[in-house]
Design a protein around this motif. Sequence first.
Motif, PDB file in Angstrom:
ATOM      1  N   THR A  12     -63.065  60.999   0.257  1.00  0.00           N
ATOM      2  CA  THR A  12     -63.963  61.567  -0.754  1.00  0.00           C
ATOM      3  C   THR A  12     -65.368  60.995  -0.729  1.00  0.00           C
ATOM      4  OG1 THR A  12     -61.980  61.489  -2.086  1.00  0.00           O
ATOM      5  CG2 THR A  12     -63.998  62.120  -3.212  1.00  0.00           C
ATOM      6  N   MET A  13     -65.462  59.663  -0.795  1.00  0.00           N
ATOM      7  CA  MET A  13     -66.772  59.020  -0.937  1.00  0.00           C
ATOM      8  C   MET A  13     -67.579  59.102   0.361  1.00  0.00           C
ATOM      9  SD  MET A  13     -67.364  57.888  -3.983  1.00  0.00           S
ATOM     10  CE  MET A  13     -68.579  56.578  -3.866  1.00  0.00           C
ATOM     11  N   GLY A  14     -66.950  58.732   1.465  1.00  0.00           N
ATOM     12  CA  GLY A  14     -67.657  58.697   2.738  1.00  0.00           C
ATOM     13  C   GLY A  14     -68.144  60.069   3.153  1.00  0.00           C
ATOM     14  N   HIS A  31     -67.400  59.219  11.602  1.00  0.00           N
ATOM     15  CA  HIS A  31     -66.155  58.771  12.233  1.00  0.00           C
ATOM     16  C   HIS A  31     -65.126  58.463  11.160  1.00  0.00           C
ATOM     17  CE1 HIS A  31     -63.465  55.448  13.491  1.00  0.00           C
ATOM     18  NE2 HIS A  31     -63.347  56.194  14.576  1.00  0.00           N
ATOM     19  N   ASN A  32     -63.874  58.728  11.490  1.00  0.00           N
ATOM     20  CA  ASN A  32     -62.783  58.371  10.587  1.00  0.00           C
ATOM     21  C   ASN A  32     -61.568  57.992  11.425  1.00  0.00           C
ATOM     22  OD1 ASN A  32     -61.903  58.496   7.628  1.00  0.00           O
ATOM     23  ND2 ASN A  32     -60.248  59.585   8.658  1.00  0.00           N
ATOM     24  N   ARG A  33     -60.764  57.050  10.924  1.00  0.00           N
ATOM     25  CA  ARG A  33     -59.593  56.599  11.684  1.00  0.00           C
ATOM     26  C   ARG A  33     -58.766  57.795  12.156  1.00  0.00           C
ATOM     27  NH1 ARG A  33     -55.398  52.872   8.539  1.00  0.00           N
ATOM     28  NH2 ARG A  33     -55.365  54.762   7.271  1.00  0.00           N
ATOM     29  N   SER A  34     -58.404  58.669  11.236  1.00  0.00           N
ATOM     30  CA  SER A  34     -57.722  59.895  11.683  1.00  0.00           C
ATOM     31  C   SER A  34     -58.779  60.984  11.867  1.00  0.00           C
ATOM     32  CB  SER A  34     -56.645  60.340  10.699  1.00  0.00           C
ATOM     33  OG  SER A  34     -56.881  59.804   9.425  1.00  0.00           O
ATOM     34  N   HIS A  35     -58.844  61.472  13.071  1.00  0.00           N
ATOM     35  CA  HIS A  35     -59.951  62.345  13.463  1.00  0.00           C
ATOM     36  C   HIS A  35     -60.002  63.646  12.656  1.00  0.00           C
ATOM     37  CE1 HIS A  35     -63.231  63.649  15.906  1.00  0.00           C
ATOM     38  NE2 HIS A  35     -62.573  64.665  16.451  1.00  0.00           N
ATOM     39  N   SER A  36     -58.858  64.050  12.111  1.00  0.00           N
ATOM     40  CA  SER A  36     -58.828  65.336  11.399  1.00  0.00           C
ATOM     41  C   SER A  36     -59.863  65.402  10.276  1.00  0.00           C
ATOM     42  CB  SER A  36     -57.430  65.584  10.837  1.00  0.00           C
ATOM     43  OG  SER A  36     -57.037  64.488  10.039  1.00  0.00           O
ATOM     44  N   ARG A  37     -60.094  64.266   9.600  1.00  0.00           N
ATOM     45  CA  ARG A  37     -61.092  64.257   8.506  1.00  0.00           C
ATOM     46  C   ARG A  37     -62.490  64.524   9.057  1.00  0.00           C
ATOM     47  NH1 ARG A  37     -59.215  62.168   3.465  1.00  0.00           N
ATOM     48  NH2 ARG A  37     -57.699  60.488   3.664  1.00  0.00           N
ATOM     49  N   THR A  38     -62.763  63.939  10.240  1.00  0.00           N
ATOM     50  CA  THR A  38     -64.080  64.133  10.856  1.00  0.00           C
ATOM     51  C   THR A  38     -64.259  65.608  11.213  1.00  0.00           C
ATOM     52  OG1 THR A  38     -63.705  61.959  11.835  1.00  0.00           O
ATOM     53  CG2 THR A  38     -65.625  63.195  12.625  1.00  0.00           C
ATOM     54  N   MET A  73     -66.975  53.193   4.632  1.00  0.00           N
ATOM     55  CA  MET A  73     -66.504  53.721   3.344  1.00  0.00           C
ATOM     56  C   MET A  73     -64.987  53.864   3.378  1.00  0.00           C
ATOM     57  SD  MET A  73     -69.012  53.935   1.296  1.00  0.00           S
ATOM     58  CE  MET A  73     -68.327  54.820  -0.057  1.00  0.00           C
ATOM     59  N   VAL A  74     -64.323  52.751   3.675  1.00  0.00           N
ATOM     60  CA  VAL A  74     -62.851  52.816   3.728  1.00  0.00           C
ATOM     61  C   VAL A  74     -62.257  52.102   2.528  1.00  0.00           C
ATOM     62  CG1 VAL A  74     -62.932  52.883   6.253  1.00  0.00           C
ATOM     63  CG2 VAL A  74     -62.464  50.718   5.103  1.00  0.00           C
ATOM     64  N   LYS A  75     -60.976  52.267   2.357  1.00  0.00           N
ATOM     65  CA  LYS A  75     -60.247  51.642   1.269  1.00  0.00           C
ATOM     66  C   LYS A  75     -60.504  50.138   1.303  1.00  0.00           C
ATOM     67  CE  LYS A  75     -55.596  51.956  -0.621  1.00  0.00           C
ATOM     68  NZ  LYS A  75     -56.040  52.701  -1.807  1.00  0.00           N
TER      69      LYS A  75
HETATM   70  P1  NDP Z   1     -60.089  55.614  -0.247  1.00  0.00           P
HETATM   71  O1  NDP Z   1     -60.312  54.376  -0.985  1.00  0.00           O
HETATM   72  O2  NDP Z   1     -59.008  56.548  -0.685  1.00  0.00           O
HETATM   73  O3  NDP Z   1     -59.826  55.233   1.297  1.00  0.00           O
HETATM   74  C1  NDP Z   1     -59.470  56.204   2.266  1.00  0.00           C
HETATM   75  C2  NDP Z   1     -60.290  56.018   3.519  1.00  0.00           C
HETATM   76  O4  NDP Z   1     -60.096  54.705   4.056  1.00  0.00           O
HETATM   77  C3  NDP Z   1     -59.854  56.989   4.610  1.00  0.00           C
HETATM   78  O5  NDP Z   1     -60.994  57.391   5.328  1.00  0.00           O
HETATM   79  C4  NDP Z   1     -58.940  56.119   5.455  1.00  0.00           C
HETATM   80  O6  NDP Z   1     -58.790  56.593   6.773  1.00  0.00           O
HETATM   81  C5  NDP Z   1     -59.685  54.817   5.427  1.00  0.00           C
HETATM   82  N1  NDP Z   1     -58.889  53.661   5.770  1.00  0.00           N
HETATM   83  C6  NDP Z   1     -57.957  53.038   5.016  1.00  0.00           C
HETATM   84  N2  NDP Z   1     -57.443  51.990   5.681  1.00  0.00           N
HETATM   85  C7  NDP Z   1     -58.067  51.933   6.879  1.00  0.00           C
HETATM   86  C8  NDP Z   1     -57.969  51.074   8.005  1.00  0.00           C
HETATM   87  N3  NDP Z   1     -57.115  50.059   8.022  1.00  0.00           N
HETATM   88  N4  NDP Z   1     -58.769  51.327   9.061  1.00  0.00           N
HETATM   89  C9  NDP Z   1     -59.618  52.379   9.040  1.00  0.00           C
HETATM   90  N5  NDP Z   1     -59.750  53.212   8.020  1.00  0.00           N
HETATM   91  C10 NDP Z   1     -58.989  53.001   6.945  1.00  0.00           C
HETATM   92  O7  NDP Z   1     -61.455  56.458  -0.105  1.00  0.00           O
HETATM   93  P2  NDP Z   1     -62.588  56.767  -1.179  1.00  0.00           P
HETATM   94  O8  NDP Z   1     -63.479  57.707  -0.485  1.00  0.00           O
HETATM   95  O9  NDP Z   1     -62.022  57.144  -2.502  1.00  0.00           O
HETATM   96  O10 NDP Z   1     -63.320  55.371  -1.377  1.00  0.00           O
HETATM   97  C11 NDP Z   1     -63.926  54.685  -0.299  1.00  0.00           C
HETATM   98  C12 NDP Z   1     -64.452  53.363  -0.815  1.00  0.00           C
HETATM   99  O11 NDP Z   1     -65.426  53.613  -1.815  1.00  0.00           O
HETATM  100  C13 NDP Z   1     -63.393  52.488  -1.473  1.00  0.00           C
HETATM  101  O12 NDP Z   1     -63.659  51.147  -1.189  1.00  0.00           O
HETATM  102  C14 NDP Z   1     -63.604  52.740  -2.945  1.00  0.00           C
HETATM  103  O13 NDP Z   1     -63.169  51.652  -3.730  1.00  0.00           O
HETATM  104  C15 NDP Z   1     -65.099  52.928  -3.013  1.00  0.00           C
HETATM  105  N6  NDP Z   1     -65.581  53.712  -4.128  1.00  0.00           N
HETATM  106  C16 NDP Z   1     -64.907  54.813  -4.543  1.00  0.00           C
HETATM  107  C17 NDP Z   1     -65.377  55.551  -5.625  1.00  0.00           C
HETATM  108  C18 NDP Z   1     -64.648  56.766  -6.030  1.00  0.00           C
HETATM  109  O14 NDP Z   1     -65.064  57.371  -7.030  1.00  0.00           O
HETATM  110  N7  NDP Z   1     -63.610  57.189  -5.339  1.00  0.00           N
HETATM  111  C19 NDP Z   1     -66.598  55.185  -6.335  1.00  0.00           C
HETATM  112  C20 NDP Z   1     -67.280  54.067  -5.772  1.00  0.00           C
HETATM  113  C21 NDP Z   1     -66.760  53.355  -4.727  1.00  0.00           C
HETATM  114  P3  NDP Z   1     -57.643  57.683   7.129  1.00  0.00           P
HETATM  115  O15 NDP Z   1     -58.227  59.018   6.782  1.00  0.00           O
HETATM  116  O16 NDP Z   1     -57.435  57.513   8.592  1.00  0.00           O
HETATM  117  O17 NDP Z   1     -56.436  57.337   6.316  1.00  0.00           O
END
Ligand code: NDP
Length: 473
Positions: A12-14, A31-38, A73-75
Amino acid sequence: DLADIGVTGLATMGRNLARNFARNGYAVAVHNRSHSRTEALVKEFGGEGTFLPSEDVADFVASLKRPRRAIIMVKAGAGTDAVIDQLADLMEPGDMIVDGGNAHFEDTRRREAALRERGIHFVGTGISGGEEGALLGPSIMPGGSRESYEALGPMLESIAAQVDGVPCATYVGPDGAGHFVKMVHNGIEYSDMQLIAESYDLLRQALGATPAELAQVFREWNQGDLESYLIEITAEVLDQVDAETGRPFVDVVVDRAEQKGTGRWTVQSALELGVPVTGIAEAVFARALSGHPAQREAARGLEGPSLSGVAGKELVEDVRQALYASKIVAYAQGFDQIAAASKEYGWDVDLGAMATIWRGGCIIRARFLDRIRAAYDADPTLATLLADEGFAGALAAAQEAWRRVVTTAVRIGVPTPGFSSALAYYDGLRRDRLPAALVQGLRDYFGAHTYQRVDKEGAFHVDWSGDRVEHTA
Ligand code: NDP
């Protein structure tokens, strides 16, 4: 052609942040770990600007202009460390890794120090505004080196929310300062929401008002001193009717408030720093209390007053004033905490500038923040916001109503920990003398911890178990 900036982590955020950069004319590597999002991003929104998709990290880094700027912008958590390591191995001195996730500021300090050794700038950046903010203009709180801000600042300022032509992004301070300020922002958000919830609860119980009637009250409040995003959406949530049952939405939602942790972090840090952020702490604990069904079930039969519908319409204005006064206290405490951390870690954070970048984009955006900025403009060394002439006047005007509200709440048994603790803090700071003198006396009695006197220098101790004569310690 190479990208101006890259975003890895396209949930969502990224995704929305990448689109925001692209819509502002920057070429964005994605770029995203799973390419489908990209793929999904480019397929759905590719027309919005220039996206350079990569399936693996090496290609992603290779697609960036030098010095490279990559936003993660990952978890938040272990994943962030893994992604930092992958990027850093492919980068060179002078490049910048921005962590836009909700990292703990201590993690950011650790990561910044490690990358600095390798000549890479690590920019821990608080980003607030949720999904919509990321796309349309968030509030951005970057830490790290000043040098990195020279390169990143203009880009961040152009995608941030703008208020009166001023971007809601500015350099916060070294290493963990950006994430710290974002953490306190979230803590204040907890406190704001708790105070709003108490206002609703008290008015509903005391007046027997319906959620829809209270929505109207909040809508009116949003025209005055309290004007803010949270007050605005409170009216909308209270107005919502459940389609399935026809009942008010707030009555079909389980009353258990969850938390992801930034409020707790704020309180933990405040305990370490010795800053009384009672408003935030009460908000965190109120959520915790709501989340203990077994205890709540066991306590349900406990005795309480059976008064409701006891107050007149004048309570509405009283609660408005109590809410405003308590909000001033909550923000004063949050800004104290930032000041204390700034001193502890040598960040030199400009408090007025923080109020400025919270005016738009973020969840606590409010007209009120202009007043905080004005207070720090008038006196950058202000010891507490409560002492600012404008706020002192507002508190003086509100304090009687505030006391009536707490009294009413106590009388009818509606918990208002936010209002009550804010008032206690106000009275605590304002008092000439506190019973702390007695506490210190007790400490001297049982632990020989000594005390200081009001009338002369030095440390003293009374021989409590002997002749009870005072000695110089
Ligand atoms: P999430 O926190 O749900 O994280 C999901 C993303 O993280 C996916 O792109 C996922 O990739 C990636 N990811 C998780 N683990 C790994 C790993 N080990 N290596 C590589 N990629 C990884 O996403 P949000 O967009 O909600 O939030 C992103 C960040 O922004 C978080 O830190 C959050 O706390 C922060 N934030 C969020 C807000 C919000 O309103 N949601 C507001 C402000 C900050 P994959 O698709 O491959 O699973």
